[in-house]
Design an enzyme around this catalytic site. Structure first.
Site, PDB file in Angstrom:
ATOM      1  N   TYR A 113      -0.064  -1.834  -3.427  1.00 41.63           N
ATOM      2  CA  TYR A 113       0.527  -0.575  -2.736  1.00 41.63           C
ATOM      3  C   TYR A 113      -0.156   0.501  -2.781  1.00 41.63           C
ATOM      4  CZ  TYR A 113       4.520  -3.092  -0.966  1.00 41.63           C
ATOM      5  OH  TYR A 113       5.463  -4.047  -0.163  1.00 41.63           O
ATOM      6  N   ARG A 156      -3.066   0.207  -0.384  1.00 41.05           N
ATOM      7  CA  ARG A 156      -2.595   0.327   0.977  1.00 41.05           C
ATOM      8  C   ARG A 156      -2.364   1.898   1.189  1.00 41.05           C
ATOM      9  NH1 ARG A 156       2.021  -3.558   2.149  1.00 41.05           N
ATOM     10  NH2 ARG A 156       2.184  -2.673   3.989  1.00 41.05           N
ATOM     11  N   VAL A 184       4.867   0.697   8.029  1.00 36.24           N
ATOM     12  CA  VAL A 184       5.559   1.686   6.949  1.00 36.24           C
ATOM     13  C   VAL A 184       4.348   2.698   6.820  1.00 36.24           C
ATOM     14  CG1 VAL A 184       6.672  -0.244   5.941  1.00 36.24           C
ATOM     15  CG2 VAL A 184       4.276  -0.073   5.315  1.00 36.24           C
ATOM     16  N   HIS A 195      11.524  -0.745   8.368  1.00 37.20           N
ATOM     17  CA  HIS A 195      10.920  -1.539   6.881  1.00 37.20           C
ATOM     18  C   HIS A 195      10.506  -0.442   5.921  1.00 37.20           C
ATOM     19  CE1 HIS A 195       9.821  -5.266   9.623  1.00 37.20           C
ATOM     20  NE2 HIS A 195      11.065  -5.187   9.423  1.00 37.20           N
ATOM     21  N   THR A 215       2.693  -6.181  18.005  1.00 36.37           N
ATOM     22  CA  THR A 215       3.563  -6.984  17.050  1.00 36.37           C
ATOM     23  C   THR A 215       3.574  -8.628  17.292  1.00 36.37           C
ATOM     24  OG1 THR A 215       5.923  -7.438  15.981  1.00 36.37           O
ATOM     25  CG2 THR A 215       5.868  -6.483  18.244  1.00 36.37           C
ATOM     26  N   GLU A 231      -3.254 -10.676  21.968  1.00 38.33           N
ATOM     27  CA  GLU A 231      -3.165 -12.183  22.201  1.00 38.33           C
ATOM     28  C   GLU A 231      -1.798 -12.194  22.722  1.00 38.33           C
ATOM     29  OE1 GLU A 231      -4.704 -13.763  18.519  1.00 38.33           O
ATOM     30  OE2 GLU A 231      -2.725 -13.297  17.614  1.00 38.33           O
TER      31      GLU A 231
HETATM   32  C1  BV8 Z   1      15.969 -10.311   5.765  1.00 40.47           C
HETATM   33  C2  BV8 Z   1       7.443  -3.720   4.689  1.00 40.47           C
HETATM   34  C3  BV8 Z   1      17.874 -11.015   4.599  1.00 40.47           C
HETATM   35  C4  BV8 Z   1       6.737  -4.128   3.561  1.00 40.47           C
HETATM   36  C5  BV8 Z   1       7.624  -6.116   6.177  1.00 40.47           C
HETATM   37  C6  BV8 Z   1      12.143 -18.365   8.283  1.00 40.47           C
HETATM   38  C7  BV8 Z   1      12.576 -18.236   9.591  1.00 40.47           C
HETATM   39  C8  BV8 Z   1      12.896 -17.021  10.085  1.00 40.47           C
HETATM   40  C9  BV8 Z   1      13.021 -15.800   9.129  1.00 40.47           C
HETATM   41  C10 BV8 Z   1      12.908 -15.991   7.868  1.00 40.47           C
HETATM   42  C11 BV8 Z   1      12.414 -17.284   7.316  1.00 40.47           C
HETATM   43  N1  BV8 Z   1      12.144 -17.066   5.920  1.00 40.47           N
HETATM   44  C12 BV8 Z   1      12.523 -15.821   5.668  1.00 40.47           C
HETATM   45  C13 BV8 Z   1      12.859 -15.179   6.837  1.00 40.47           C
HETATM   46  C14 BV8 Z   1      13.507 -13.742   6.847  1.00 40.47           C
HETATM   47  C15 BV8 Z   1      12.201 -12.769   6.851  1.00 40.47           C
HETATM   48  C16 BV8 Z   1      11.292 -13.086   8.189  1.00 40.47           C
HETATM   49  O1  BV8 Z   1      11.422 -12.773   9.141  1.00 40.47           O
HETATM   50  N2  BV8 Z   1      10.034 -13.701   7.583  1.00 40.47           N
HETATM   51  C17 BV8 Z   1       9.141 -14.118   8.536  1.00 40.47           C
HETATM   52  C18 BV8 Z   1       7.650 -14.057   7.983  1.00 40.47           C
HETATM   53  C19 BV8 Z   1       9.532 -15.657   8.887  1.00 40.47           C
HETATM   54  N3  BV8 Z   1      12.795 -11.639   7.008  1.00 40.47           N
HETATM   55  C20 BV8 Z   1      13.081 -10.791   5.907  1.00 40.47           C
HETATM   56  O2  BV8 Z   1      12.856 -11.072   4.852  1.00 40.47           O
HETATM   57  C21 BV8 Z   1      13.765  -9.499   6.162  1.00 40.47           C
HETATM   58  N4  BV8 Z   1      15.141  -9.473   5.388  1.00 40.47           N
HETATM   59  O3  BV8 Z   1      15.809 -11.123   6.303  1.00 40.47           O
HETATM   60  O4  BV8 Z   1      16.961 -10.321   4.806  1.00 40.47           O
HETATM   61  C22 BV8 Z   1      19.190 -10.408   4.031  1.00 40.47           C
HETATM   62  C23 BV8 Z   1      20.138  -9.890   5.094  1.00 40.47           C
HETATM   63  C24 BV8 Z   1      21.233  -9.382   4.505  1.00 40.47           C
HETATM   64  C25 BV8 Z   1      21.289  -9.198   3.032  1.00 40.47           C
HETATM   65  C26 BV8 Z   1      20.406  -9.896   2.276  1.00 40.47           C
HETATM   66  C27 BV8 Z   1      19.322 -10.397   2.746  1.00 40.47           C
HETATM   67  C28 BV8 Z   1      13.090  -8.484   5.826  1.00 40.47           C
HETATM   68  C29 BV8 Z   1      11.773  -8.363   6.572  1.00 40.47           C
HETATM   69  C30 BV8 Z   1      11.017  -6.914   6.372  1.00 40.47           C
HETATM   70  C31 BV8 Z   1       9.811  -7.343   5.414  1.00 40.47           C
HETATM   71  N5  BV8 Z   1       8.930  -6.205   5.235  1.00 40.47           N
HETATM   72  N6  BV8 Z   1       7.102  -4.747   5.784  1.00 40.47           N
HETATM   73  C32 BV8 Z   1       5.519  -3.915   3.580  1.00 40.47           C
HETATM   74  O5  BV8 Z   1       4.908  -3.540   4.520  1.00 40.47           O
HETATM   75  O6  BV8 Z   1       4.805  -4.019   2.433  1.00 40.47           O
HETATM   76  S1  BV8 Z   1       7.315  -6.799   7.085  1.00 40.47           S
HETATM   77  C33 BV8 Z   1       5.692  -6.818   7.567  1.00 40.47           C
HETATM   78  O7  BV8 Z   1       5.731  -7.562   9.076  1.00 40.47           O
HETATM   79  C34 BV8 Z   1       5.340  -5.193   8.380  1.00 40.47           C
HETATM   80  O8  BV8 Z   1       6.644  -4.540   8.539  1.00 40.47           O
HETATM   81  C35 BV8 Z   1       4.893  -5.712   9.738  1.00 40.47           C
HETATM   82  O9  BV8 Z   1       4.990  -4.436  10.674  1.00 40.47           O
HETATM   83  C36 BV8 Z   1       5.985  -6.696  10.163  1.00 40.47           C
HETATM   84  C37 BV8 Z   1       5.871  -7.444  11.407  1.00 40.47           C
HETATM   85  O10 BV8 Z   1       4.707  -8.016  11.443  1.00 40.47           O
HETATM   86  P1  BV8 Z   1       3.711  -7.302  12.789  1.00 40.47           P
HETATM   87  O11 BV8 Z   1       3.797  -5.840  12.543  1.00 40.47           O
HETATM   88  O12 BV8 Z   1       3.992  -8.219  13.941  1.00 40.47           O
HETATM   89  O13 BV8 Z   1       2.128  -7.662  12.209  1.00 40.47           O
HETATM   90  P2  BV8 Z   1       1.402  -8.989  12.596  1.00 40.47           P
HETATM   91  O14 BV8 Z   1       0.343  -9.229  11.710  1.00 40.47           O
HETATM   92  O15 BV8 Z   1       2.495 -10.194  12.405  1.00 40.47           O
HETATM   93  O16 BV8 Z   1       0.997  -8.931  13.934  1.00 40.47           O
HETATM   94  C38 BV8 Z   1       0.118  -7.935  14.359  1.00 40.47           C
HETATM   95  C39 BV8 Z   1       0.157  -8.062  15.985  1.00 40.47           C
HETATM   96  O17 BV8 Z   1      -0.705  -7.226  16.475  1.00 40.47           O
HETATM   97  C40 BV8 Z   1      -0.339  -9.401  16.374  1.00 40.47           C
HETATM   98  O18 BV8 Z   1       0.307  -9.872  17.454  1.00 40.47           O
HETATM   99  C41 BV8 Z   1      -1.818  -9.050  16.777  1.00 40.47           C
HETATM  100  O19 BV8 Z   1      -2.444  -9.739  17.842  1.00 40.47           O
HETATM  101  C42 BV8 Z   1      -1.669  -7.553  17.404  1.00 40.47           C
HETATM  102  N7  BV8 Z   1      -2.808  -6.735  17.216  1.00 40.47           N
HETATM  103  C43 BV8 Z   1      -3.805  -6.467  16.400  1.00 40.47           C
HETATM  104  N8  BV8 Z   1      -4.688  -5.647  16.693  1.00 40.47           N
HETATM  105  C44 BV8 Z   1      -4.260  -5.128  17.738  1.00 40.47           C
HETATM  106  C45 BV8 Z   1      -2.919  -5.684  18.227  1.00 40.47           C
HETATM  107  N9  BV8 Z   1      -2.318  -5.410  19.362  1.00 40.47           N
HETATM  108  C46 BV8 Z   1      -2.994  -4.588  20.013  1.00 40.47           C
HETATM  109  N10 BV8 Z   1      -4.029  -3.928  19.920  1.00 40.47           N
HETATM  110  C47 BV8 Z   1      -4.525  -3.978  18.775  1.00 40.47           C
HETATM  111  N11 BV8 Z   1      -5.652  -3.270  18.505  1.00 40.47           N
END
Ligand code: BV8
Ligand code: ZN
Length: 254
Positions: free
Chosen positions: A73, A76, A109, A125, A196, A223
């Site tokens: 962290y 970051r 964040v 988040h 996202t 994409e």
């Molecule tokens: C919860 C903070 C339960 C920390 C983050 C299986 C299936 C479904 C769900 C789950 C599963 N297994 C686990 C889960 C749940 C899990 C989840 O969703 N996992 C995913 C990976 C499958 N979720 C959780 O755990 C959440 N909590 O479910 O709790 C619960 C409920 C009640 C009571 C108790 C428990 C918590 C999720 C939060 C995690 N924390 N961040 C930190 O940052 O250190 S998540 C992290 O991902 C960031 O916040 C980020 O913002 C977020 C989302 O990702 P994106 O922002 O979309 O980033 P990514 O790289 O994926 O995409 C970037 C995009 O930008 C791409 O599309 C790319 O093409 C595009 N891009 C790039 N450059 C550009 C661009 N676009 C335009 N212009 C550019 N130049």
């Protein structure tokens, strides 16, 4: 549904939707900060590539090795404090000032929306620029990169171990932020989805909830992603090129 590669055409179409909208909101992810040289999560230069999410952004990882997680962290935080808001962040803030967009719900964040001047920002988040005590809950802003000998950070009030005030995988979202976000998505008649993949839940489903209530969607991404094929306007290219063109349509200087 119209798919664009030309930012000017995409911005013209999106501007028409913004002018017709009554309650337009933004939903952003790490891609909007990619051009501020803050790596995304799942992209080719993604943060996770070097580490696996379960390795670092989870309560278990922190319990196992708080120093390792804090070092990640601190690195970051140095990227975020060294970054500048992009033209995307700036144009979004100007559109809010003109009353054209009502709020920004972000998964990021990095605090760049606020630094660009956005006021109504919901951080689903948490924030990497805030620490919280694991014992007494005291929270404080992080305004400089902690030096290695300060890690793991301790609470200035009670001396207990502190953690980044972000939501880790497996942790629930802050109730107040999530409730506010649900309200925004239920009121919205237009959602601009920027930078996202939509893979992270429960945030990723929010635009689908808005659509189920009749809102129109605009997708800005490099994409195809989870929202491809269900949006009124889809622009595939860097978000800064889209927002530079949108600023011209809106007659503002981003
Ligand atoms: C919860 C903070 C339960 C920390 C983050 C299986 C299936 C479904 C769900 C789950 C599963 N297994 C686990 C889960 C749940 C899990 C989840 O969703 N996992 C995913 C990976 C499958 N979720 C959780 O755990 C959440 N909590 O479910 O709790 C619960 C409920 C009640 C009571 C108790 C428990 C918590 C999720 C939060 C995690 N924390 N961040 C930190 O940052 O250190 S998540 C992290 O991902 C960031 O916040 C980020 O913002 C977020 C989302 O990702 P994106 O922002 O979309 O980033 P990514 O790289 O994926 O995409 C970037 C995009 O930008 C791409 O599309 C790319 O093409 C595009 N891009 C790039 N450059 C550009 C661009 N676009 C335009 N212009 C550019 N130049
Ligand atoms: Zn404390």
């Amino acid at each position: 549904m119209a798919v664009y590669k030309d930012p000017v055409e995409a911005a013209k179409h999106a501007w028409r939707l913004l002018e017709e909208s009554g309650y337009a909101i933004l939903f952003t992810g790490s891609g909007i900060s990619a051009e501020a040289s803050i790596p995304t999560f799942r992209g080719k230069d993604g943060l996770w590539n070097r580490y696996r999410p379960e390795e670092l952004a989870t309560p278990e990882a922190f319990a196992r090795d708080p120093l390792k997680v804090w070092r990640w962290y601190a690195w970051r935080i140095s990227l975020v404090l060294g970054a500048e808001p992009t033209v995307s962040h700036k144009v979004i803030a100007l559109l809010e000032k003109k009353g054209i967009i009502k709020s920004v719900i972000t998964q990021n964040v990095d605090g760049l929306h606020q630094r660009a001047g956005s006021v109504n920002v919901i951080e689903l988040h948490g924030s990497i620029l805030r620490a919280r005590c694991t014992k007494c809950g005291y929270k404080w802003e992080i305004t400089r990169v902690p030096s290695d000998d300060e890690l793991p950070l301790r609470c200035p009030k009670c001396g207990a171990l502190a953690r980044p005030d972000v939501v880790w995988f497996g942790e629930p979202l802050p109730v107040e932020a999530y409730q506010r976000a649900l309200k925004e998505f239920s009121r919205a008649d237009l959602v601009l989805i920027v930078g996202t993949s939509g893979v992270v839940e429960p945030a990723g489903s929010l635009p689908l909830y808005a659509k189920s209530r009749g809102a129109r969607l605009v997708n800005v991404n490099l994409e195809a992603n989870r929202y491809s094929g269900i949006c009124e306007v889809e622009f595939y290219g860097p978000s800064t090129s889209f927002f530079r063109a949108l600023a011209r349509e809106a007659g503002i200087h981003g």
